[in-house]
Scaffold this motif. Structure first.
Motif, PDB file in Angstrom:
ATOM      1  N   ASN A  66       5.271  -4.955   9.034  1.00 56.43           N
ATOM      2  CA  ASN A  66       4.654  -5.178  10.352  1.00 56.43           C
ATOM      3  C   ASN A  66       5.405  -6.266  11.115  1.00 56.43           C
ATOM      4  O   ASN A  66       5.708  -7.314  10.565  1.00 56.43           O
ATOM      5  CB  ASN A  66       3.188  -5.590  10.178  1.00 56.43           C
ATOM      6  N   ARG A  79      -0.916 -11.590   2.456  1.00 61.29           N
ATOM      7  CA  ARG A  79      -2.155 -12.295   2.146  1.00 61.29           C
ATOM      8  C   ARG A  79      -1.845 -13.760   1.859  1.00 61.29           C
ATOM      9  O   ARG A  79      -0.743 -14.069   1.401  1.00 61.29           O
ATOM     10  CB  ARG A  79      -2.826 -11.733   0.866  1.00 61.29           C
ATOM     11  N   GLU A 134      -9.931   7.753   3.781  1.00 63.94           N
ATOM     12  CA  GLU A 134     -10.838   7.312   2.716  1.00 63.94           C
ATOM     13  C   GLU A 134     -11.510   8.465   1.990  1.00 63.94           C
ATOM     14  O   GLU A 134     -12.018   8.292   0.886  1.00 63.94           O
ATOM     15  CB  GLU A 134     -11.911   6.375   3.296  1.00 63.94           C
ATOM     16  N   GLN A 181       0.844  -1.203   0.000  1.00 61.99           N
ATOM     17  CA  GLN A 181       0.000   0.000   0.000  1.00 61.99           C
ATOM     18  C   GLN A 181       0.880   1.253   0.000  1.00 61.99           C
ATOM     19  O   GLN A 181       1.710   1.427   0.901  1.00 61.99           O
ATOM     20  CB  GLN A 181      -0.940   0.024   1.205  1.00 61.99           C
ATOM     21  N   TYR A 232      -7.491   4.258   1.268  1.00 62.45           N
ATOM     22  CA  TYR A 232      -8.151   3.968  -0.008  1.00 62.45           C
ATOM     23  C   TYR A 232      -8.313   5.215  -0.875  1.00 62.45           C
ATOM     24  O   TYR A 232      -8.412   5.102  -2.094  1.00 62.45           O
ATOM     25  CB  TYR A 232      -9.528   3.330   0.248  1.00 62.45           C
ATOM     26  N   ARG A 245      -6.800   3.800  12.343  1.00 54.31           N
ATOM     27  CA  ARG A 245      -7.869   4.125  11.393  1.00 54.31           C
ATOM     28  C   ARG A 245      -9.167   4.531  12.075  1.00 54.31           C
ATOM     29  O   ARG A 245      -9.907   5.365  11.559  1.00 54.31           O
ATOM     30  CB  ARG A 245      -8.107   2.888  10.508  1.00 54.31           C
ATOM     31  N   ASP A 300       2.394   1.308  15.500  1.00 56.73           N
ATOM     32  CA  ASP A 300       1.204   1.059  14.684  1.00 56.73           C
ATOM     33  C   ASP A 300      -0.053   1.117  15.545  1.00 56.73           C
ATOM     34  O   ASP A 300       0.000   0.889  16.748  1.00 56.73           O
ATOM     35  CB  ASP A 300       1.336  -0.330  14.044  1.00 56.73           C
TER      36      ASP A 300
HETATM   37  P1  C2E Z   1      -2.264  -2.653   9.924  1.00 56.27           P
HETATM   38  O1  C2E Z   1      -0.794  -2.839  10.022  1.00 56.27           O
HETATM   39  O2  C2E Z   1      -2.871  -1.579  10.769  1.00 56.27           O
HETATM   40  O3  C2E Z   1      -2.550  -2.433   8.384  1.00 56.27           O
HETATM   41  C1  C2E Z   1      -3.474  -1.571   7.878  1.00 56.27           C
HETATM   42  C2  C2E Z   1      -4.712  -2.283   7.446  1.00 56.27           C
HETATM   43  O4  C2E Z   1      -5.682  -1.326   7.058  1.00 56.27           O
HETATM   44  C3  C2E Z   1      -4.512  -3.181   6.217  1.00 56.27           C
HETATM   45  O5  C2E Z   1      -5.390  -4.281   6.346  1.00 56.27           O
HETATM   46  C4  C2E Z   1      -4.984  -2.290   5.080  1.00 56.27           C
HETATM   47  O6  C2E Z   1      -5.422  -3.021   3.959  1.00 56.27           O
HETATM   48  C5  C2E Z   1      -6.131  -1.578   5.742  1.00 56.27           C
HETATM   49  N1  C2E Z   1      -6.414  -0.270   5.124  1.00 56.27           N
HETATM   50  C6  C2E Z   1      -5.529   0.582   4.575  1.00 56.27           C
HETATM   51  N2  C2E Z   1      -6.126   1.691   4.132  1.00 56.27           N
HETATM   52  C7  C2E Z   1      -7.436   1.545   4.408  1.00 56.27           C
HETATM   53  C8  C2E Z   1      -8.608   2.379   4.181  1.00 56.27           C
HETATM   54  O7  C2E Z   1      -8.545   3.474   3.645  1.00 56.27           O
HETATM   55  N3  C2E Z   1      -9.791   1.893   4.619  1.00 56.27           N
HETATM   56  C9  C2E Z   1      -9.918   0.679   5.219  1.00 56.27           C
HETATM   57  N4  C2E Z   1     -11.128   0.294   5.589  1.00 56.27           N
HETATM   58  N5  C2E Z   1      -8.847  -0.127   5.440  1.00 56.27           N
HETATM   59  C10 C2E Z   1      -7.630   0.302   5.045  1.00 56.27           C
HETATM   60  P2  C2E Z   1      -4.896  -5.750   6.112  1.00 56.27           P
HETATM   61  O8  C2E Z   1      -3.971  -5.795   4.949  1.00 56.27           O
HETATM   62  O9  C2E Z   1      -6.117  -6.602   6.081  1.00 56.27           O
HETATM   63  O10 C2E Z   1      -4.058  -6.042   7.399  1.00 56.27           O
HETATM   64  C11 C2E Z   1      -4.677  -6.115   8.654  1.00 56.27           C
HETATM   65  C12 C2E Z   1      -3.683  -6.251   9.748  1.00 56.27           C
HETATM   66  O11 C2E Z   1      -2.996  -7.508   9.684  1.00 56.27           O
HETATM   67  C13 C2E Z   1      -2.580  -5.213   9.703  1.00 56.27           C
HETATM   68  O12 C2E Z   1      -3.036  -4.012  10.261  1.00 56.27           O
HETATM   69  C14 C2E Z   1      -1.511  -5.878  10.531  1.00 56.27           C
HETATM   70  O13 C2E Z   1      -1.744  -5.689  11.892  1.00 56.27           O
HETATM   71  C15 C2E Z   1      -1.698  -7.330  10.175  1.00 56.27           C
HETATM   72  N6  C2E Z   1      -0.716  -7.680   9.161  1.00 56.27           N
HETATM   73  C16 C2E Z   1      -0.768  -7.479   7.833  1.00 56.27           C
HETATM   74  N7  C2E Z   1       0.345  -7.908   7.241  1.00 56.27           N
HETATM   75  C17 C2E Z   1       1.147  -8.384   8.232  1.00 56.27           C
HETATM   76  C18 C2E Z   1       2.457  -8.949   8.263  1.00 56.27           C
HETATM   77  O14 C2E Z   1       3.128  -9.075   7.239  1.00 56.27           O
HETATM   78  N8  C2E Z   1       2.945  -9.338   9.484  1.00 56.27           N
HETATM   79  C19 C2E Z   1       2.226  -9.187  10.622  1.00 56.27           C
HETATM   80  N9  C2E Z   1       2.767  -9.564  11.772  1.00 56.27           N
HETATM   81  N10 C2E Z   1       1.001  -8.638  10.630  1.00 56.27           N
HETATM   82  C20 C2E Z   1       0.471  -8.246   9.447  1.00 56.27           C
END
Ligand code: C2E
Ligand code: MG
Ligand code: MG
Ligand code: MG
Length: 285
Positions: free
Chosen positions: A120, A63, A242, A45, A261, A206, A182
């Motif tokens: 992360n 993912r 957003e 992103q 987004y 967020r 974070d």
């Molecule tokens: P996070 O680190 O707080 O990542 C941000 C999340 O918000 C991401 O969800 C992203 O897709 C989403 N997001 C970004 N912009 C927007 C927006 O404008 N609106 C909305 N509604 N959502 C937005 P994602 O990719 O589903 O990841 C969720 C969480 O999973 C992450 O939160 C993080 O805590 C964890 N995660 C993701 N990738 C990794 C990783 O590689 N390692 C670890 N340990 N945790 C991960």
């Protein structure tokens, strides 16, 4: 209770508990198979400066590309991976892949030299005794400079284990690796560690951004976080932007960076490459 009764049926309860346990075990097995079969992929992103509108980097988001179920989001499997310890090899792969990709982009795009890749970090990963060596190995293997890497650590993690993280964080700083808190605002927000630990950035959660113009409290909290961070020479990034209004408010409050987004969703490698290609015209204002 009130004209109503329920019969507790232990057998039924046992059955559902067992069903959940079975599902969990199946997921555990599937996850370790997925790691072997390289079914995980990273999305990226874009992160922008709200001041200059320039692209400043990407956040790597994992993912699971399931052969039948399609793309599975991280909230469906990260916590299980943490419980089982699979998060260790998974995180190692994520970090290596993200660093490798950033390095490849730098070789491909001249103006990508100062971009940062944000990764992360999980709690379990930080507790590993050799986490620093692992990071060094990955930087050496991929050829990425520490100054092109940023680690995102959730606020709740810091609360858990504050003292033992200090050494880790200091070591990261020596390598030029930036550190970001974070989901800021969702934990206990003890402001004391902000100045005691070497963080470069706080990432406002967020939930505050979503309500920034609908709830008076949210805007006040965001403003307070920004003011405090700036007084401690810490940058602020807002996640989940957003709408145009949210963007303008944050810009007005002096928030330096943003992702959401409104600018771009997490993108696959090809689409992220498209952003890099268009970098010269990728202005958001
Ligand atoms: P996070 O680190 O707080 O990542 C941000 C999340 O918000 C991401 O969800 C992203 O897709 C989403 N997001 C970004 N912009 C927007 C927006 O404008 N609106 C909305 N509604 N959502 C937005 P994602 O990719 O589903 O990841 C969720 C969480 O999973 C992450 O939160 C993080 O805590 C964890 N995660 C993701 N990738 C990794 C990783 O590689 N390692 C670890 N340990 N945790 C991960
Ligand atoms: Mg993050
Ligand atoms: Mg976040
Ligand atoms: Mg978040």
């Amino acid at each position: 209770g009130k004209a109503c009764y329920r019969i507790f049926e232990p057998a039924l309860h046992q059955r559902t508990t067992r069903k959940l346990e079975v599902e969990k075990m199946e997921l555990e097995v599937a996850l370790s198979e997925a790691l072997k079969h390289k079914e995980f992929i990273l999305y990226y992103q874009p992160i922008f400066s709200l001041i200059t509108s320039n692209l400043v980097g990407f956040e790597a988001l994992v993912r699971w590309k399931h052969p039948e179920k399609g793309l599975i989001p991280p909230n469906k499997f990260i916590s299980i991976a943490e419980e089982t310890g699979l998060i260790i090899p998974l995180s190692e792969w994520i970090l290596a892949e993200a660093c490798h990709q950033m390095k490849a982009w730098q070789e491909q795009f001249e103006n990508a030299a100062s971009l940062r890749i944000s990764v992360n970090v999980s709690g379990r990963q930080l507790k590993e005794s050799n986490s620093i060596e692992k990071i060094d190995e990955i930087l050496t293997a991929t050829g990425l400079k520490g100054s092109n890497l940023k680690l995102e650590i959730t606020e709740s993690l810091l609360m858990e284990n504050r003292e033992s993280f200090r050494y880790f964080l200091k070591q990261m700083k020596h390598r030029g690796i930036e550190l970001s808190i974070d989901d800021f605002g969702t934990g206990y927000s003890s402001l004391s560690y902000l100045h005691r630990l070497p963080f470069n950035t706080v990432k406002i959660d967020r939930s505050f951004i979503t309500n920034i113009y609908s709830e008076e409290n949210s805007i006040n909290i965001v403003q307070a976080i920004i003011t405090l961070a700036h007084q401690l020479s810490i940058n602020v990034i807002a996640e989940g932007i957003e709408t145009e209004q949210q963007f303008r408010i944050l810009q007005g409050l002096g928030c330096e960076f943003g992702q959401g987004y409104l600018f771009a969703k997490p993108l696959d490698v090809e689409a992220a490459q498209g952003v890099l290609m268009a970098m010269v015209n990728s202005s958001i204002s």
